[in-house]
Design an enzyme around this catalytic site. Structure first.
Site, short mmCIF file in Angstrom:
data_model
loop_
_atom_site.label_atom_id
_atom_site.label_comp_id
_atom_site.label_asym_id
_atom_site.label_seq_id
_atom_site.Cartn_x
_atom_site.Cartn_y
_atom_site.Cartn_z
N TYR A 1 66.45 205.54 36.34
CA TYR A 1 66.71 204.09 36.52
C TYR A 1 65.52 203.41 37.22
O TYR A 1 65.06 202.34 36.79
CB TYR A 1 67.99 203.94 37.34
CG TYR A 1 68.50 202.52 37.47
CD1 TYR A 1 69.13 201.89 36.40
CD2 TYR A 1 68.38 201.82 38.67
CE1 TYR A 1 69.61 200.58 36.53
CE2 TYR A 1 68.86 200.53 38.82
CZ TYR A 1 69.48 199.92 37.74
OH TYR A 1 69.96 198.64 37.88
N SER B 1 65.49 195.57 39.07
CA SER B 1 66.35 195.97 40.19
C SER B 1 65.46 196.22 41.39
O SER B 1 64.29 196.60 41.23
CB SER B 1 67.10 197.26 39.85
OG SER B 1 67.65 197.83 41.02
P1 NAP Z 1 77.51 196.13 33.93
O1 NAP Z 1 78.62 195.39 34.55
O2 NAP Z 1 77.62 197.60 33.74
O3 NAP Z 1 77.15 195.44 32.53
C1 NAP Z 1 76.12 195.95 31.74
C2 NAP Z 1 75.99 195.10 30.49
O4 NAP Z 1 74.95 195.65 29.67
C3 NAP Z 1 77.25 195.09 29.66
O5 NAP Z 1 77.42 193.80 29.11
C4 NAP Z 1 76.94 196.08 28.56
O6 NAP Z 1 77.64 195.74 27.38
C5 NAP Z 1 75.48 195.85 28.36
N1 NAP Z 1 74.81 196.98 27.71
C6 NAP Z 1 74.66 198.24 28.16
N2 NAP Z 1 74.00 198.99 27.27
C7 NAP Z 1 73.71 198.17 26.22
C8 NAP Z 1 73.03 198.34 24.99
N3 NAP Z 1 72.51 199.53 24.64
N4 NAP Z 1 72.89 197.29 24.15
C9 NAP Z 1 73.42 196.08 24.48
N5 NAP Z 1 74.07 195.86 25.63
C10 NAP Z 1 74.22 196.89 26.49
O7 NAP Z 1 76.16 195.93 34.76
P2 NAP Z 1 75.65 194.72 35.66
O8 NAP Z 1 75.84 195.12 37.07
O9 NAP Z 1 76.18 193.43 35.18
O10 NAP Z 1 74.09 194.82 35.36
C11 NAP Z 1 73.37 193.91 34.57
C12 NAP Z 1 71.89 194.17 34.77
O11 NAP Z 1 71.55 194.01 36.14
C13 NAP Z 1 71.45 195.59 34.40
O12 NAP Z 1 70.18 195.57 33.80
C14 NAP Z 1 71.38 196.28 35.74
O13 NAP Z 1 70.50 197.38 35.74
C15 NAP Z 1 70.88 195.15 36.63
N6 NAP Z 1 71.18 195.34 38.05
C16 NAP Z 1 72.45 195.39 38.50
C17 NAP Z 1 72.67 195.56 39.87
C18 NAP Z 1 74.04 195.63 40.46
O14 NAP Z 1 74.14 195.88 41.66
N7 NAP Z 1 75.09 195.41 39.72
C19 NAP Z 1 71.59 195.69 40.74
C20 NAP Z 1 70.31 195.62 40.23
C21 NAP Z 1 70.10 195.43 38.89
P3 NAP Z 1 78.33 196.75 26.36
O15 NAP Z 1 78.71 197.98 27.13
O16 NAP Z 1 79.45 195.92 25.86
O17 NAP Z 1 77.29 197.00 25.32
#
Ligand code: NAP
Length: 248
Positions: free
Chosen positions: A155, A142
């Site tokens: 985080y 991130s």
């Molecule tokens: P999201 O919509 O909250 O989805 C998170 C995903 O991670 C879900 O599929 C969840 O699945 C899975 N997950 C969480 N804990 C887990 C575990 N212990 N084991 C296996 N799966 C797990 O988040 P997102 O925005 O798509 O984010 C995806 C990645 O991008 C993350 O690493 C996040 O930090 C990074 N990111 C996001 C943003 C943003 O603005 N959205 C910015 C920078 C970085 P289940 O709950 O079904 O297990």
């Protein structure tokens, strides 16, 4: 755009958001995709939908913070599909709070999933990729891991850790033709940022030179490039996909 025919990919955090867009892009490019998260029902829906549309996918329920289960996922993939070409460590969570109020359990939960989860993934697939003399590992960090953010000490630490881990293992695995790269997304339109209040969202928007919040597909397109043969000479890098935000 890029051809991933005959490749086998594991994508964590596949049940929604960025991970869902990544599995769609990687499967569309011709790879078999193993969709991974903790939510079986969501994975069944996503995987069936891909297969009904002529793509190839399966699913595996795994909490990425559990090394033993991640090992089982790797073994199961090798026994069914004979290889692991691509690993996308995308699963992640937030548990925000100012440092004076952050609980030890919120610190531990975020480090366990966001950082140890990436260690578990890399460790579980490395031996197989070394044997194949081929691999693409892509870790999702991130911009918060690059520039910090108040209320996100856990985080930010986890996401900076992912960048350091990636740099170290890229050097270890390069002699076996395995690339390891990191993507640092900016603000992407998923459930993770839905929690941010409207005032803060408006403020953030003003800090993005390209003038829009990113889409999960913006991240998936960069994953697709890093997973491709065309990116074979790119390793140990961190690519910010953030609308130009971190250059300001
Ligand atoms: P999201 O919509 O909250 O989805 C998170 C995903 O991670 C879900 O599929 C969840 O699945 C899975 N997950 C969480 N804990 C887990 C575990 N212990 N084991 C296996 N799966 C797990 O988040 P997102 O925005 O798509 O984010 C995806 C990645 O991008 C993350 O690493 C996040 O930090 C990074 N990111 C996001 C943003 C943003 O603005 N959205 C910015 C920078 C970085 P289940 O709950 O079904 O297990």
């Amino acid at each position: 755009m890029f051809n991933l025919a005959n490749k086998v990919a594991i994508v964590t955090g596949a049940s929604r958001g960025i991970g869902k867009a990544i599995v769609e892009a990687v499967a569309q490019a011709g790879a078999h995709v193993v969709c991974v998260s903790r939510s079986e029902n969501e994975l069944i829906k996503i995987s069936s939908n891909l297969n009904e549309n002529g793509m190839s996918s399966s699913y595996f329920v795994c909490d990425v913070s559990d090394l033993e289960v991640f090992n089982k996922l790797a073994k199961d993939t090798i026994s069914k599909y004979k290889r692991i070409d691509i690993l996308v460590n995308n699963a992640g969570i937030t548990k925000d709070g100012l440092i004076v109020r952050m609980t030890e359990s919120d610190w531990n939960a975020v480090i366990d999933i966001n950082l140890k989860g990436v260690f578990n993934g890399v460790k579980s697939v490395s031996r197989q990729m070394m044997k194949q003399k081929y691999g693409r590992i892509i870790n999702i960090s991130s911009i918060v891991g690059l520039i910090g953010n108040p209320g996100q000490a856990n985080y930010a630490a986890s996401k900076s850790g992912v960048i350091g881990l990636g740099k170290a293992v890229s050097k270890e695995l390069a002699p076996r033709n395995i690339t390891v790269n990191t993507i640092a997304p900016g603000y992407i339109d998923t459930e993770m940022v839905e929690k941010i209040d409207e005032k803060t969202k408006h403020k953030l928007l003003n800090q993005i030179p390209l003038g829009r919040i990113g889409s999960p597909e913006d991240i998936a397109a960069t994953v697709l490039y890093l997973a491709s043969d065309e990116a074979g000479y790119v390793s140990g890098q961190t690519i910010a996909v953030d609308g130009g935000m971190t250059t300001t």
